[in-house]
Scaffold this motif. Sequence first.
Motif, PDB file in Angstrom:
ATOM      1  N   GLU A  83      37.245 -23.153  -9.474  1.00  0.00           N
ATOM      2  CA  GLU A  83      35.777 -23.221 -10.144  1.00  0.00           C
ATOM      3  C   GLU A  83      34.700 -22.877  -9.031  1.00  0.00           C
ATOM      4  N   THR A  84      34.747 -23.272  -7.950  1.00  0.00           N
ATOM      5  CA  THR A  84      33.548 -23.310  -7.248  1.00  0.00           C
ATOM      6  C   THR A  84      33.850 -21.529  -6.610  1.00  0.00           C
ATOM      7  N   GLU A 108      34.748 -19.284  -8.221  1.00  0.00           N
ATOM      8  CA  GLU A 108      34.189 -18.375  -9.264  1.00  0.00           C
ATOM      9  C   GLU A 108      32.808 -18.690  -9.445  1.00  0.00           C
ATOM     10  N   TRP A 109      32.303 -19.855  -9.195  1.00  0.00           N
ATOM     11  CA  TRP A 109      30.773 -20.015  -9.303  1.00  0.00           C
ATOM     12  C   TRP A 109      30.115 -19.341  -8.216  1.00  0.00           C
ATOM     13  N   ARG A 110      30.511 -19.498  -7.281  1.00  0.00           N
ATOM     14  CA  ARG A 110      29.833 -18.863  -5.892  1.00  0.00           C
ATOM     15  C   ARG A 110      29.872 -17.251  -5.941  1.00  0.00           C
ATOM     16  N   ASN A 134      29.677 -15.837  -8.766  1.00  0.00           N
ATOM     17  CA  ASN A 134      28.677 -15.467 -10.051  1.00  0.00           C
ATOM     18  C   ASN A 134      27.451 -15.756  -9.326  1.00  0.00           C
ATOM     19  N   TYR A 135      27.025 -16.937  -8.821  1.00  0.00           N
ATOM     20  CA  TYR A 135      25.688 -17.169  -8.246  1.00  0.00           C
ATOM     21  C   TYR A 135      25.070 -16.677  -7.059  1.00  0.00           C
ATOM     22  N   GLU A 146      22.508 -30.776 -14.646  1.00  0.00           N
ATOM     23  CA  GLU A 146      23.015 -29.711 -14.091  1.00  0.00           C
ATOM     24  C   GLU A 146      23.015 -29.724 -12.355  1.00  0.00           C
ATOM     25  N   ASN A 180      25.952 -31.780 -11.411  1.00  0.00           N
ATOM     26  CA  ASN A 180      27.186 -31.093 -11.538  1.00  0.00           C
ATOM     27  C   ASN A 180      27.362 -29.970 -10.424  1.00  0.00           C
ATOM     28  N   ILE A 181      26.172 -29.464  -9.997  1.00  0.00           N
ATOM     29  CA  ILE A 181      26.328 -28.456  -8.928  1.00  0.00           C
ATOM     30  C   ILE A 181      26.816 -29.153  -7.601  1.00  0.00           C
ATOM     31  N   SER A 190      30.353 -30.803  -8.177  1.00  0.00           N
ATOM     32  CA  SER A 190      31.380 -30.017  -8.352  1.00  0.00           C
ATOM     33  C   SER A 190      31.661 -28.840  -7.390  1.00  0.00           C
ATOM     34  N   HIS A 191      30.397 -28.321  -6.908  1.00  0.00           N
ATOM     35  CA  HIS A 191      30.538 -27.073  -5.702  1.00  0.00           C
ATOM     36  C   HIS A 191      30.209 -27.460  -4.388  1.00  0.00           C
TER      37      HIS A 191
END
Length: 275
Positions: free
Chosen positions: A66-67, A69-71, A73-74, A166, A169-170, A173-174
């Motif tokens: 999930e991280t 994927e987040w990285r 995209n972000y 938020e 969560n960041i 989670s990340h």
Amino acid sequence: MFRRKHNSHGKQDHDAENPEEKIEELRAEIGPLEGRSLKYCTDECLRRYLVARKWDVGKSKKMLEETVEWRSNYKPEEIRWREVAEEGETGKVYRADFRDREGRTVIVMRPAKQNTSSQENQQRHLVYLLENAIINLPEKQEQMMWLIDFTGWSLSNAVPIKQAREIANILQSHYPERLGFAFLYNPPRIFEAFWKVVKYFLDPKTFQKVKFVYPKNRESMEVMSEFFDLDVLTVEFGGRNKAEYEHEAFSKMMEEDDVKTARFWDLQQQASTAV
């Protein structure tokens, strides 16, 4: 670092005593990586995700994927100071020029100095500083410290609950196992109402890392001297250092760090244009 806990969960104890095996198992589970994902997923990184999920490889894999994927995209490593500099004009959040007694990078937060209204930009500014704090960690140090000064804070300038959720969560989670401790310095009594809501967004491990510090409480202040040399700790946190935030000097330091960040992530074009 990994101490055996005396409980009935023998398998969990065994896992914690064999961290290298669990790291290799997790690496096999996530499969081949390339580019920035490969650079991100170091053994130290995998260890942090395993610790965050109590050495459960399946849960650690899910969290790590999930991280990644987040990285993807972000793209936090691509944020540059010039994009978020406006957010830092008042010194509401910045990386301190001192460390704690264990050499951990320190992020200072002064929520009463909020100067913008865009929650998206505020979040990017914080993520930028998290990345900056990490790249400035000394070798073999994985965690940072947060010092949060509540001078002048009120519910009127408080972070909206949704945004607080938020951000939590960041971080959880990340950026697992990146936070050493967060010191909430001199929070007003009205903060208790806000905290009662925010604390439910925090997992138990993160919650335990939050320490309330009150300048009029001697025992409370001893916590600060335990973690920080008072000669380098700034006066707003009970130290003796009278240095103040200077935006121009800090901006220059961040622009220099942007070059270092670009080189670390092999973003050569950005490295050359950031000079």
